[in-house]
Design a protein around this motif. Structure first.
Motif, short mmCIF file in Angstrom:
data_model
loop_
_atom_site.label_atom_id
_atom_site.label_comp_id
_atom_site.label_asym_id
_atom_site.label_seq_id
_atom_site.Cartn_x
_atom_site.Cartn_y
_atom_site.Cartn_z
N ASP A 143 48.90 11.45 49.98
CA ASP A 143 50.33 11.23 50.12
C ASP A 143 51.06 11.31 48.77
O ASP A 143 52.29 11.32 48.73
N ASN A 144 50.30 11.34 47.69
CA ASN A 144 50.87 11.43 46.35
C ASN A 144 51.13 12.90 46.04
O ASN A 144 50.21 13.68 45.83
N ILE A 145 52.41 13.28 46.04
CA ILE A 145 52.76 14.70 45.95
C ILE A 145 52.33 15.32 44.64
O ILE A 145 52.05 16.52 44.56
N VAL A 146 52.22 14.53 43.57
CA VAL A 146 51.81 15.06 42.26
C VAL A 146 50.32 15.32 42.22
O VAL A 146 49.86 16.39 41.82
N LEU A 147 49.52 14.34 42.66
CA LEU A 147 48.07 14.49 42.59
C LEU A 147 47.53 15.40 43.68
O LEU A 147 46.49 16.04 43.50
N ALA A 148 48.20 15.47 44.83
CA ALA A 148 47.72 16.28 45.94
C ALA A 148 48.10 17.76 45.80
O ALA A 148 47.55 18.59 46.51
N PRO A 172 57.16 9.40 66.26
CA PRO A 172 56.69 10.49 65.40
C PRO A 172 56.47 10.06 63.94
O PRO A 172 55.70 10.70 63.22
N ALA A 173 57.11 8.98 63.52
CA ALA A 173 57.00 8.57 62.11
C ALA A 173 56.21 7.28 61.90
O ALA A 173 55.95 6.92 60.76
N PHE A 201 53.12 4.53 58.31
CA PHE A 201 54.40 5.20 58.48
C PHE A 201 54.57 6.36 57.50
O PHE A 201 53.94 6.43 56.46
N GLY A 202 55.47 7.26 57.89
CA GLY A 202 55.84 8.38 57.03
C GLY A 202 57.29 8.73 57.27
O GLY A 202 57.64 9.26 58.34
N VAL A 203 58.13 8.40 56.31
CA VAL A 203 59.55 8.72 56.40
C VAL A 203 59.73 10.06 55.71
O VAL A 203 59.86 10.13 54.49
N SER A 222 58.53 13.25 53.92
CA SER A 222 57.46 13.25 52.92
C SER A 222 57.81 12.39 51.72
O SER A 222 57.08 12.37 50.73
N VAL A 223 58.94 11.67 51.82
CA VAL A 223 59.42 10.90 50.68
C VAL A 223 58.67 9.58 50.55
O VAL A 223 58.19 9.21 49.48
N THR A 224 58.56 8.84 51.64
CA THR A 224 57.90 7.53 51.61
C THR A 224 56.86 7.46 52.72
O THR A 224 57.17 7.67 53.89
N THR A 225 55.63 7.19 52.35
CA THR A 225 54.55 7.03 53.30
C THR A 225 53.75 5.79 52.93
O THR A 225 53.84 5.30 51.80
N GLY A 226 52.97 5.29 53.87
CA GLY A 226 52.16 4.13 53.52
C GLY A 226 51.60 3.42 54.72
O GLY A 226 51.71 3.88 55.87
N GLN A 227 50.98 2.29 54.44
CA GLN A 227 50.40 1.45 55.47
C GLN A 227 50.51 0.00 55.04
O GLN A 227 50.20 -0.34 53.89
N ILE A 228 50.96 -0.86 55.95
CA ILE A 228 51.09 -2.28 55.68
C ILE A 228 50.39 -3.03 56.82
O ILE A 228 50.75 -2.86 57.99
N THR A 229 49.40 -3.86 56.48
CA THR A 229 48.67 -4.61 57.49
C THR A 229 48.47 -6.05 57.03
O THR A 229 48.46 -6.34 55.83
#
Length: 420
Positions: free
Chosen positions: A36-41, A229-230, A267-269, A271-278
């Protein structure tokens, strides 16, 4: 740049591995955690190592050489500085098949200090990892590993003052199954590890660490099902067991078992903000009645923000129960949080900033540690063959209670990687 339990000082802290995407229908061990890291990916095929063809495989050899100066080599209240040379050969052999995948990796780290020769040490590891594409929607992964490791200076496992680095061996592996049914993804995983510790050496004296030898088993089940979808709902449960093979006379055994549960959203808003919260619950019980059960709230979160195509910011937070390296301590509750930023100055020039916080509570003892660390680095990919890195790191630990260990230190690294 301080080494980790899993394998050496952070030699690769600035040499980010740009993992090539491998086709799979479902989530896999082979997918980079920084996807999800646009620079490293970002793919940089003109800078990737080409490897050496060998039938249906390719061989990727590399050699990393670094010079490091550390202001507090032993991570003690009174710091002693020294410089050292670090040499890290590595070889990876991986298949190029259209279906299924096989990878063998071998690496080593050799450290030679300028003045404190007692810190000289060698670490190495081998790993074999296979992916079997059973069907389009089902993937099985198998892994086997063996490594000679060293405890991190300043960590909870660095338990004997004045000793040479404590060496231990890790033999184990995992098997996992990931499958999709409709929109739901399910994963099961079983990890097995066997740890064996060498004696700690202080001068001509030896202090047994055999009481730390143990076998660790962890089983994990995870479900992921979309809500919109998100947004997807995620839930997981893991079960663990640690069986110690030796107990010091007069001391309680450290055997334990426990479980953790987590539930939340991925979630993925765009390609700007993605992540997981648990969040969830964890519990660890000990065979010896003298040790209290550890239980409470559990949490794990990772958020990646890509405000531009050149900048990625990652934030993480998590809690875990770590096995105790101290004979009279049941376990260690570790709460960690961190943030890092990766910026692409040029296509072949990356910079990074990071900050981390770790709090460790020793259950069965009044010891409490709080560690803050921060760093900055530059990675320059000269061409397919050469990469140059510079990294600076700072660390500061406050500590109280029995066996308290406060310290402060910093180190700077200059590193060159040659790859084929």
């Amino acid at each position: 740049m301080r080494h980790t339990v899993a394998g050496g000082r952070r030699v690769g802290a600035i040499v980010f591995l740009l993992c090539c995407p491998i086709a799979a229908a479902v989530s896999s061990e082979f997918v980079s955690v920084d996807r999800d890291n646009i620079v490293l990916a970002r793919e940089r095929p003109e800078l990737d190592a080409l490897g050496i063809p060998a039938g249906g495989f390719r061989i990727y050899p590399s050699l990393t050489v670094g010079t490091i100066y550390d202001t507090n080599v032993f991570d003690r209240a009174t710091g002693t500085g020294d410089g050292f040379l670090q040499i890290g050969p590595k070889i990876t052999v991986q298949s190029g098949w259209s279906q299924n995948f096989l990878r063998f990796t071998g690496d080593a780290e050799i450290e030679r200090f300028a003045r404190i020769h007692s810190e000289n040490n060698e670490r190495y590891g081998v790993d074999a990892l296979a992916r079997v594409d059973v069907t389009h929607n089902m993937v099985v992964e198998l892994d086997a590993l063996f490594g000679r490791r060293a405890e991190t200076r300043g960590s909870s496992g660095d338990v004997v003052a004045g000793s040479r680095p404590i060496i231990f061996y890790d033999a184990g592996g995992h098997i996992s199954l990931t499958t999709t049914a409709g929109a739901v993804t399910a994963k099961g995983r079983l990890d097995l590890d066997d740890y064996r510790y060498n004696d700690a050496q202080v001068g001509n004296q030896f202090f047994s660490q055999r009481y730390r030898d143990h076998r660790a088993t962890t089983a994990l089940v995870e479900l992921n099902f979309p809500l919109t979808p998100a947004i997807s709902a995620v839930t997981s449960a893991s079960f663990n067991d640690s069986s110690y093979t030796n107990t010091l006379p007069g001391l309680a055994p450290l055997d334990s078992n426990g479980f953790t549960t987590l539930a939340g959203v991925r979630f993925g808003v765009s390609s700007v903000t993605t992540g997981q919260i648990t969040a969830g619950y964890l519990r660890q019980s000990y065979r010896a009645a003298v040790f209290p059960t550890i239980e409470g709230v559990n949490y794990d979160a990772r958020i990646v923000w890509n405000p531009t195509t050149l900048l990625a910011v990652t934030a993480t937070a998590n809690r875990s129960i770590e096995p105790s390296p101290i004979a009279n301590v049941a376990g260690i509750v570790a709460d960690g949080a961190g943030a890092k930023a990766d910026y692409e100055v040029l296509r072949n020039l990356l910079v990074n900033l990071r900050a981390d916080y770790l709090r460790e509570a020793y259950r069965g003892s009044d010891r409490r540690d709080r560690r803050v660390s921060a760093g900055a680095g530059v990675r320059y990919m000269i061409n397919r063959t050469l990469q140059l890195g510079v990294q600076y790191d700072f660390r500061d630990q406050t500590s109280r209670g029995a066996g308290a260990r406060p310290y402060r230190g910093s180190d700077v690294l200059l590193q060159l990687t040659v790859q084929r």
